[in-house]
Design a protein around this motif. Structure first.
Motif, PDB file in Angstrom:
ATOM      1  N   UNK A  99      55.639  -5.609 -24.800  1.00 55.73           N
ATOM      2  CA  UNK A  99      56.319  -4.321 -24.703  1.00 55.73           C
ATOM      3  C   UNK A  99      57.009  -4.148 -23.344  1.00 55.73           C
ATOM      4  N   UNK A 100      58.127  -3.453 -23.349  1.00 51.78           N
ATOM      5  CA  UNK A 100      58.881  -3.170 -22.129  1.00 51.78           C
ATOM      6  C   UNK A 100      58.323  -1.896 -21.505  1.00 51.78           C
ATOM      7  N   UNK A 101      57.951  -1.970 -20.226  1.00 57.42           N
ATOM      8  CA  UNK A 101      57.379  -0.817 -19.527  1.00 57.42           C
ATOM      9  C   UNK A 101      58.279  -0.280 -18.426  1.00 57.42           C
ATOM     10  N   UNK A 102      59.344  -1.015 -18.100  1.00 55.01           N
ATOM     11  CA  UNK A 102      60.230  -0.564 -17.039  1.00 55.01           C
ATOM     12  C   UNK A 102      61.386  -1.516 -16.845  1.00 55.01           C
ATOM     13  N   UNK A 103      62.095  -1.304 -15.751  1.00 57.82           N
ATOM     14  CA  UNK A 103      63.265  -2.118 -15.438  1.00 57.82           C
ATOM     15  C   UNK A 103      63.435  -2.189 -13.925  1.00 57.82           C
ATOM     16  N   UNK A 104      64.173  -3.190 -13.490  1.00 58.34           N
ATOM     17  CA  UNK A 104      64.472  -3.337 -12.066  1.00 58.34           C
ATOM     18  C   UNK A 104      65.941  -3.696 -11.899  1.00 58.34           C
ATOM     19  N   UNK A 105      66.543  -3.177 -10.849  1.00 59.90           N
ATOM     20  CA  UNK A 105      67.916  -3.503 -10.490  1.00 59.90           C
ATOM     21  C   UNK A 105      67.874  -4.671  -9.519  1.00 59.90           C
ATOM     22  N   UNK A 106      68.559  -5.758  -9.866  1.00 62.97           N
ATOM     23  CA  UNK A 106      68.530  -6.972  -9.055  1.00 62.97           C
ATOM     24  C   UNK A 106      69.946  -7.491  -8.841  1.00 62.97           C
ATOM     25  N   UNK A 107      70.090  -8.426  -7.904  1.00 63.93           N
ATOM     26  CA  UNK A 107      71.418  -8.925  -7.555  1.00 63.93           C
ATOM     27  C   UNK A 107      71.802 -10.229  -8.245  1.00 63.93           C
ATOM     28  N   UNK A 108      70.901 -10.844  -8.984  1.00 59.62           N
ATOM     29  CA  UNK A 108      71.227 -12.118  -9.643  1.00 59.62           C
ATOM     30  C   UNK A 108      71.002 -12.019 -11.145  1.00 59.62           C
ATOM     31  N   UNK A 109      71.871 -12.696 -11.903  1.00 62.78           N
ATOM     32  CA  UNK A 109      71.765 -12.684 -13.354  1.00 62.78           C
ATOM     33  C   UNK A 109      70.596 -13.533 -13.844  1.00 62.78           C
ATOM     34  N   UNK A 110      70.241 -14.564 -13.097  1.00 70.82           N
ATOM     35  CA  UNK A 110      69.139 -15.434 -13.511  1.00 70.82           C
ATOM     36  C   UNK A 110      68.248 -15.772 -12.333  1.00 70.82           C
ATOM     37  N   UNK A 111      67.025 -16.095 -12.631  1.00 70.01           N
ATOM     38  CA  UNK A 111      66.029 -16.588 -11.686  1.00 70.01           C
ATOM     39  C   UNK A 111      65.022 -17.359 -12.498  1.00 70.01           C
ATOM     40  N   UNK A 112      64.171 -18.081 -11.834  1.00 68.31           N
ATOM     41  CA  UNK A 112      63.057 -18.708 -12.533  1.00 68.31           C
ATOM     42  C   UNK A 112      61.799 -18.377 -11.753  1.00 68.31           C
ATOM     43  N   UNK A 113      60.666 -18.420 -12.434  1.00 67.38           N
ATOM     44  CA  UNK A 113      59.404 -18.057 -11.783  1.00 67.38           C
ATOM     45  C   UNK A 113      59.136 -18.920 -10.558  1.00 67.38           C
ATOM     46  N   UNK A 114      59.531 -20.193 -10.613  1.00 65.67           N
ATOM     47  CA  UNK A 114      59.305 -21.084  -9.477  1.00 65.67           C
ATOM     48  C   UNK A 114      60.305 -20.897  -8.352  1.00 65.67           C
ATOM     49  N   UNK A 115      61.509 -20.405  -8.671  1.00 70.71           N
ATOM     50  CA  UNK A 115      62.574 -20.252  -7.686  1.00 70.71           C
ATOM     51  C   UNK A 115      63.291 -18.916  -7.860  1.00 70.71           C
ATOM     52  N   UNK A 116      62.611 -17.794  -7.628  1.00 66.63           N
ATOM     53  CA  UNK A 116      63.302 -16.516  -7.783  1.00 66.63           C
ATOM     54  C   UNK A 116      64.388 -16.370  -6.724  1.00 66.63           C
ATOM     55  N   UNK A 117      65.553 -15.929  -7.149  1.00 68.73           N
ATOM     56  CA  UNK A 117      66.659 -15.726  -6.220  1.00 68.73           C
ATOM     57  C   UNK A 117      67.161 -14.304  -6.326  1.00 68.73           C
ATOM     58  N   UNK A 118      67.837 -13.860  -5.294  1.00 62.63           N
ATOM     59  CA  UNK A 118      68.399 -12.526  -5.283  1.00 62.63           C
ATOM     60  C   UNK A 118      67.454 -11.518  -4.664  1.00 62.63           C
ATOM     61  N   UNK A 119      67.878 -10.260  -4.740  1.00 61.90           N
ATOM     62  CA  UNK A 119      67.126  -9.160  -4.150  1.00 61.90           C
ATOM     63  C   UNK A 119      66.773  -8.135  -5.226  1.00 61.90           C
ATOM     64  N   UNK A 120      65.607  -7.537  -5.107  1.00 60.18           N
ATOM     65  CA  UNK A 120      65.207  -6.404  -5.940  1.00 60.18           C
ATOM     66  C   UNK A 120      65.606  -5.142  -5.188  1.00 60.18           C
ATOM     67  N   UNK A 121      66.425  -4.289  -5.805  1.00 59.54           N
ATOM     68  CA  UNK A 121      66.949  -3.122  -5.117  1.00 59.54           C
ATOM     69  C   UNK A 121      66.286  -1.814  -5.528  1.00 59.54           C
ATOM     70  N   UNK A 122      65.896  -1.711  -6.806  1.00 63.81           N
ATOM     71  CA  UNK A 122      65.340  -0.467  -7.314  1.00 63.81           C
ATOM     72  C   UNK A 122      64.503  -0.794  -8.539  1.00 63.81           C
ATOM     73  N   UNK A 123      63.559   0.065  -8.863  1.00 55.64           N
ATOM     74  CA  UNK A 123      62.741  -0.127 -10.062  1.00 55.64           C
ATOM     75  C   UNK A 123      62.496   1.215 -10.736  1.00 55.64           C
TER      76      UNK A 123
END
Length: 163
Positions: free
Chosen positions: A110-134
């Protein structure tokens, strides 16, 4: 769509650095995306989350670990309107759609929320970008096979309080 929204640590730091004239982490992120050939370096994306986020210090490593998953799921670009001087808010300007989800159970959780981020993709081992808001939802959303999850224009807002 969501309640209990808050600016993430990296978003807050970037806002303060912008106001005091320093180079921001967000500015560096846009430059890195441009250097990598991204035709829209200042596009932000919404990622769906499967756990409630309660800490503004949550980073991309944590968010990628709780990102929704399923066939048909992908982060979606979010078009923002100009910030209002009276309400100190900015809202999404267009309908945003996730899916339809092709798995027999829709999304894996189930979806419990969302986050605004700067990258379209990331992987658990190599997350890229910034988290700006949730944002956290008032109640979780469960999806079914061939169902899409839609976010209406104007339903996602960012607000900065000024005292």
């Amino acid at each position: 769509m969501a309640a209990n929204g808050f600016i993430a640590l990296q978003g807050a730091v970037s806002a303060l650095d912008f106001l005091n004239g320093r180079t921001t982490a967000l500015e560096a992120e846009w430059q890195a995306k441009t250097a990598a050939g991204n035709p829209q370096p200042k596009t932000t994306y919404l990622m769906l989350l499967t756990q409630v986020v309660i800490d503004a210090q949550t980073d991309m490593t944590t968010l990628v670990g709780i990102e929704a998953a399923g066939t048909g799921y992908a982060r979606q670009p979010i078009p923002w309107g100009a910030a209002s001087t009276s309400s100190r808010q900015s809202a999404n300007t267009d309908l945003v759609q996730f899916g339809p989800f092709n798995d027999p159970t829709g999304l894996a959780a189930p979806v419990t929320g969302a986050a605004l981020v700067t990258r379209m993709t990331s992987s658990a081992g190599q997350p890229t970008g910034l988290a700006l808001m949730a944002w956290n939802l008032a109640s979780a959303i469960t999806t079914a096979q061939n169902q899409a999850l839609q976010l209406a224009a104007g339903s996602l807002t960012m607000t900065l309080a000024v005292s």
